[in-house]
Design a protein around this motif. Structure first.
Motif, mmCIF file in Angstrom:
data_model
loop_
_atom_site.group_PDB
_atom_site.id
_atom_site.type_symbol
_atom_site.label_atom_id
_atom_site.label_comp_id
_atom_site.label_asym_id
_atom_site.label_seq_id
_atom_site.Cartn_x
_atom_site.Cartn_y
_atom_site.Cartn_z
ATOM 1 N N GLU A 21 0.837 -1.210 0.000
ATOM 2 C CA GLU A 21 0.000 0.000 0.000
ATOM 3 C C GLU A 21 0.865 1.251 0.000
ATOM 4 O O GLU A 21 0.573 2.232 -0.704
ATOM 5 N N VAL A 22 1.925 1.245 0.766
ATOM 6 C CA VAL A 22 2.808 2.407 0.861
ATOM 7 C C VAL A 22 3.428 2.729 -0.503
ATOM 8 O O VAL A 22 3.497 3.891 -0.911
ATOM 9 N N LEU A 23 3.860 1.693 -1.218
ATOM 10 C CA LEU A 23 4.513 1.908 -2.516
ATOM 11 C C LEU A 23 3.525 1.934 -3.680
ATOM 12 O O LEU A 23 3.935 2.126 -4.830
ATOM 13 N N SER A 36 10.885 0.868 -9.332
ATOM 14 C CA SER A 36 10.502 2.113 -9.992
ATOM 15 C C SER A 36 9.586 2.953 -9.101
ATOM 16 O O SER A 36 9.754 4.178 -8.981
ATOM 17 N N ALA A 37 8.623 2.287 -8.446
ATOM 18 C CA ALA A 37 7.705 3.001 -7.551
ATOM 19 C C ALA A 37 8.459 3.590 -6.369
ATOM 20 O O ALA A 37 8.187 4.727 -5.940
ATOM 21 N N ALA A 42 10.609 7.900 -3.006
ATOM 22 C CA ALA A 42 11.749 8.283 -2.165
ATOM 23 C C ALA A 42 12.288 9.643 -2.565
ATOM 24 O O ALA A 42 12.662 10.453 -1.707
ATOM 25 N N LEU A 43 12.321 9.908 -3.853
ATOM 26 C CA LEU A 43 12.785 11.214 -4.319
ATOM 27 C C LEU A 43 11.780 12.299 -3.962
ATOM 28 O O LEU A 43 12.152 13.429 -3.610
ATOM 29 N N LYS A 44 10.499 11.954 -3.999
ATOM 30 C CA LYS A 44 9.445 12.921 -3.668
ATOM 31 C C LYS A 44 9.517 13.356 -2.203
ATOM 32 O O LYS A 44 9.344 14.534 -1.873
ATOM 33 N N ASP A 192 17.379 4.031 -16.797
ATOM 34 C CA ASP A 192 15.964 4.228 -16.542
ATOM 35 C C ASP A 192 15.213 4.320 -17.860
ATOM 36 O O ASP A 192 15.795 4.605 -18.910
ATOM 37 N N ALA A 193 13.896 4.104 -17.799
ATOM 38 C CA ALA A 193 13.082 4.102 -19.022
ATOM 39 C C ALA A 193 13.108 5.448 -19.740
ATOM 40 O O ALA A 193 13.038 5.515 -20.971
#
Length: 402
Positions: A21-23, A36-37, A42-44, A192-193
């Motif tokens: 739920e957290v991710l 990816s999530a 984490a950056l946010k 990264d994509a």
């Protein structure tokens, strides 16, 4: 991005949310989808970007903690089967983001580091964001070469290592060292994509002899790294059993091989106040086959030794408890014997006529035996001596008159 091997959970177990739920992922999500999530969240919520928002700091912890569970296959399996109760919360520690510490706190962190207490740190959000946006400068690092430099604190130097099919099959080693014993991180980024780079692995520098070093080994067999923080915490909890905890920080590296192509590595300045000097090199294992074999054998031996130590610790503690038991009995038995002998000596000394000098003078219960001819015994010799003395004295007086 990968923050480290162990992350502390938010608040108490009762307040923990489901990691999925957290991710915002499902239980059948792939490792890549989970990674990816995590990177985005984490950056946010990274402390660098939310210095005035305490809620973001808690969310950052929660996101990091959730990822530490779902990114580890064994922990994910344990959680899926029995929830948080199946996880060992005592073994988890939280990294410190030095970029969000004040000057005073940074001084304390540096002091602890000098005293040998491992201080874990996160990589700066600015570095991670620039990497994700693909705006970093990447310098080439050909196989079989080395590059030296100095990197500012909380900054990173990026390097591109290009390998062919044969080199990929042989295995690759990336190592960074500092003869100045600088504190740094060796980072590995995945493509990264969107064309940027996402942090996939990180190794903190460790002091070995007169240098600090960090290495990543992509050799097609499981290589382990030593997490000194885990060891230090385990030893602090049980100083007497510190020896048995020396291998508890042994952690399997997440990636064991690289595919042909260009791979991105970086040296991150993790010093508290100054730049980090370093030398980074890329080596093909083909030219070090003997060393590679020795590493594989040694890693296997250390892993077996860790299992043996865990079993031996149980035997040792049982023997130690038994030793303590017999030592305590020894002390008690010795005291008992000493007391009995003392009591025996006291009883023996009670068998005497003469009790004490004071009582003899007071009650006259004992008599003094004098030698023969003593004046005190009233004998004839005593009288004779008295008469002679009297005659002698008279004689002298008579002589004086004349």
């Amino acid at each position: 991005m990968v923050m480290g091997s162990k992350i502390e959970g938010p608040s108490t177990p009762a307040n923990r949310r489901d990691p999925y739920e957290v991710l915002s992922v499902t239980r059948d999500s792939t490792d890549q989808e989970i990674k990816s999530a995590y990177r985005k969240l984490a950056l946010k919520y990274h402390p660098d970007k939310n210095a005035s928002n305490p809620e973001a700091s808690e969310l950052f912890k929660e996101v990091a903690y959730s990822y530490s569970i779902l990114s580890d296959p064994e922990k994910r399996r344990q959680y899926d089967s029995a929830g948080f109760q199946a996880l060992d919360a005592d073994s988890m520690d939280m990294e410190i983001d030095l970029s969000n510490l004040g000057t005073v706190n940074t001084v304390f962190a540096a002091l602890f580091s000098k005293l040998g207490v491992p201080i874990k740190t996160t990589v700066s959000a600015n570095v991670l964001e620039e990497a994700l946006n693909g705006t970093v400068t990447v310098r080439p690092l050909p196989i079989g070469t080395s590059v030296s430099g100095k990197v500012e604190k909380q900054c990173a130097h990026f390097f591109g290592v290009t390998i062919n099919e044969q080199q990929a099959q042989s295995g690759i080693v990336i190592r960074a060292t500092s003869t100045a014993q600088s504190k740094f991180k060796l980072l590995y980024f995945e493509q990264d994509a969107n064309g940027g780079y996402g942090l996939a692995l990180q190794e903190d520098s460790e002091k070995t002899g007169k240098v600090t070093s960090a290495g990543m080994y992509f050799l097609h067999f499981q290589v382990y790294r030593m997490d000194s923080t885990v060891n230090a915490l385990a030893m602090a909890k049980d100083p007497e059993g510190a020896f048995f905890k020396r291998l508890e920080g042994l952690q399997p590296c997440e990636v064991s091989e690289l595919k042909p192509g260009t791979h991105i590595f970086a040296v991150y300045g993790d010093n508290f106040f100054k730049t980090a000097s370093y030398t980074i090199e890329a080596v093909c294992a083909k030219s070090h086959e003997d060393i590679t074999q020795k590493l594989m054998d040694t890693e296997a031996q250390i892993l077996r030794k860790r299992s043996e130590l865990r079993q031996f610790e149980t035997e040792y503690r049982k023997a130690l408890a038994r030793y303590q038991e017999v030592t305590d009995r020894y002390t008690k038995e010795k005291q008992s014997v000493d007391e009995l002998l003392k009591q025996r000596d006291s009883i023996h000394s009670s068998f005497t006529v003469v009790k004490s000098t004071t009582s003899n003078l007071g009650n006259g219960s004992s008599s003094k035996i004098s030698g023969e001819g003593s004046p005190e015994d009233g004998g004839s010799d005593g009288k004779d001596k008295s008469a002679k003395k009297k005659w002698f004295n008279l004689n002298l007086k008579g002589s004086d008159k004349s």
